[in-house]
Design an enzyme around this catalytic site. Structure first.
Site, PDB file in Angstrom:
ATOM      1  N   ASP A  65       3.202   1.588  -5.234  1.00 52.74           N
ATOM      2  CA  ASP A  65       4.321   0.790  -5.719  1.00 52.74           C
ATOM      3  C   ASP A  65       3.793  -0.377  -6.546  1.00 52.74           C
ATOM      4  O   ASP A  65       2.626  -0.769  -6.413  1.00 52.74           O
ATOM      5  CB  ASP A  65       5.187   0.282  -4.566  1.00 52.74           C
ATOM      6  CG  ASP A  65       4.448  -0.690  -3.649  1.00 52.74           C
ATOM      7  OD1 ASP A  65       3.284  -0.401  -3.281  1.00 52.74           O
ATOM      8  OD2 ASP A  65       5.021  -1.735  -3.292  1.00 52.74           O
ATOM      9  N   GLU A 125       3.943  -1.831  -0.416  1.00 51.45           N
ATOM     10  CA  GLU A 125       3.001  -2.928  -0.198  1.00 51.45           C
ATOM     11  C   GLU A 125       3.536  -4.223  -0.788  1.00 51.45           C
ATOM     12  O   GLU A 125       3.350  -5.302  -0.227  1.00 51.45           O
ATOM     13  CB  GLU A 125       1.644  -2.584  -0.819  1.00 51.45           C
ATOM     14  CG  GLU A 125       0.497  -3.507  -0.396  1.00 51.45           C
ATOM     15  CD  GLU A 125       0.379  -4.772  -1.228  1.00 51.45           C
ATOM     16  OE1 GLU A 125      -0.322  -5.712  -0.797  1.00 51.45           O
ATOM     17  OE2 GLU A 125       0.986  -4.828  -2.325  1.00 51.45           O
TER      18      GLU A 125
END
Length: 358
Positions: A65, A125
């Site tokens: 991400d 994250e």
């Protein structure tokens, strides 16, 4: 054979700031087609692969991400722009951290590991470590891990270092209650802003913790970063005030912010607490450092890092971690984010070299 630059370019071009599915699909498909690993896609979208055997396990860990791109990093169709110039690859996620993910994918494919080798790319994250937390809760606990967040140019320009400790991040809200009154009669009320300044003075004077990890020092910080809701009119003694505190924590220590609650009308609330990281095995750190020395012409060092990573969550689950990756200070989350192509190749050599000598 696919190069790190080519794989990074493909991965970076895939949008993954709102939905990581397509990036995860790409990683999963590539691992199934290009490696001999056993590949799993878990319920939240993490991609985890394993190959090799041994008494110990080493994980190469990243996340796919990214934070939202700037307008200059997308085209009119909303697609990510990826450009190569002057030996660097530009685009959202090149540094943080699809470049290191690509290096880990290739190292996972090519290494002749002396242990069980694990590849893991997590989701979420950038939004609180949701992917790593889910994996840990489902039993993800390798013996050792290299988390591919930035460690390049930390000790000196031109080297990729090995981070043995990093700070955590704790965010707090301090709510201050007073008693409003007309400003012409201040003694008739209790000024919440004045109480807030007492709390600020106390925070400023609280001791900051320090720890040492393999000779490297890490120091905590705590600062008031916002003051708001402090009064609603120029002629009214404010009855409330709110402070925001940003704290950078170190392993095993915290600034004792609870002391503000000794002030009348003051309440302290922790909003989030991203854990710090400390490597607990110097021999492992030296093994990664030896691979880093072999992978480059410079002189890498064991060092520390100010930023929160998934390594802190893994350490909390009993995993021995270091951080080693391509991102340089000032690159992540910027409108001109980029990664040095030579450094991406270097990270591939470090990851592969560690897997073959652990």
């Amino acid at each position: 054979m696919t190069t790190v630059a080519e794989l990074t370019r493909e991965l970076v071009s895939i949008s993954s700031h709102e939905d990581e599915t397509a990036a995860g699909d790409f990683i999963e498909k590539w691992l199934r087609e290009e490696t001999a690993g056993e590949v799993v896609r878990d319920d939240v979208g993490n991609v985890i692969a394993r190959r090799g055997t041994g008494e110990t396990s080493l994980a190469l860990v990243g996340h796919h991400d990214v934070v939202a791109p700037a307008a200059s990093q997308t085209n009119d169709e909303g697609e990510y722009i990826v450009e190569e110039r002057d030996g660097r690859l530009y685009g959202r996620g090149t540094a943080d951290m699809k470049g290191s993910v690509a290096a880990a994918m290739l190292a996972f494919r090519d290494a002749d590991p002396s242990c069980e080798l694990v590849f893991a790319s997590f989701v979420g994250e950038e939004t609180g470590g949701t992917g790593a937390t889910h994996a840990i809760n489902e039993g993800f606990a390798p013996d050792f891990a290299i988390v591919g967040e930035g460690s390049t140019n930390y000790s000196k320009p031109g080297v990729t270092d090995v981070v043995v400790a990093h700070k955590g991040g704790r965010g707090s809200t301090i709510t201050v209650e007073g008693e409003p009154s007309h400003a012409s009669e201040p003694s008739a009320g209790v000024n919440a802003i004045y109480r807030a300044t007492e709390a600020i003075d106390l925070i400023r004077d609280l001791p900051r913790p320090h720890v040492e990890v393999f000779g490297e020092e890490l120091s905590g910080t705590a600062v008031v970063t916002q003051i708001h809701d402090g009064g609603n009119a120029s002629n009214v003694i404010p009855g409330q005030c709110t402070l925001t505190v940003d704290e950078r924590t170190v392993p095993g220590e915290r600034v004792d912010l609870s002391q503000v609650e000794n002030i009348d009308g003051v309440e302290w609330t922790v909003n989030y607490d991203g854990p710090p990281m400390r490597c607990d095995d110097e021999a492992f750190a030296e093994t990664v450092l030896a691979a880093a020395v072999d992978a480059q012409d410079g002189e890498p060092e064991l060092t520390t890092k100010p930023h929160v990573t998934d390594a802190g969550r893994l350490v909390g689950a009993g995993v021995t971690c270091v951080v080693c990756g391509a991102s340089e200070p000032g690159e992540a989350h910027t409108d001109t984010e980029s990664a040095n192509l030579e450094v991406l190749e270097r990270c591939y050599r470090i990851y592969r070299g560690t897997a073959e000598r652990l």
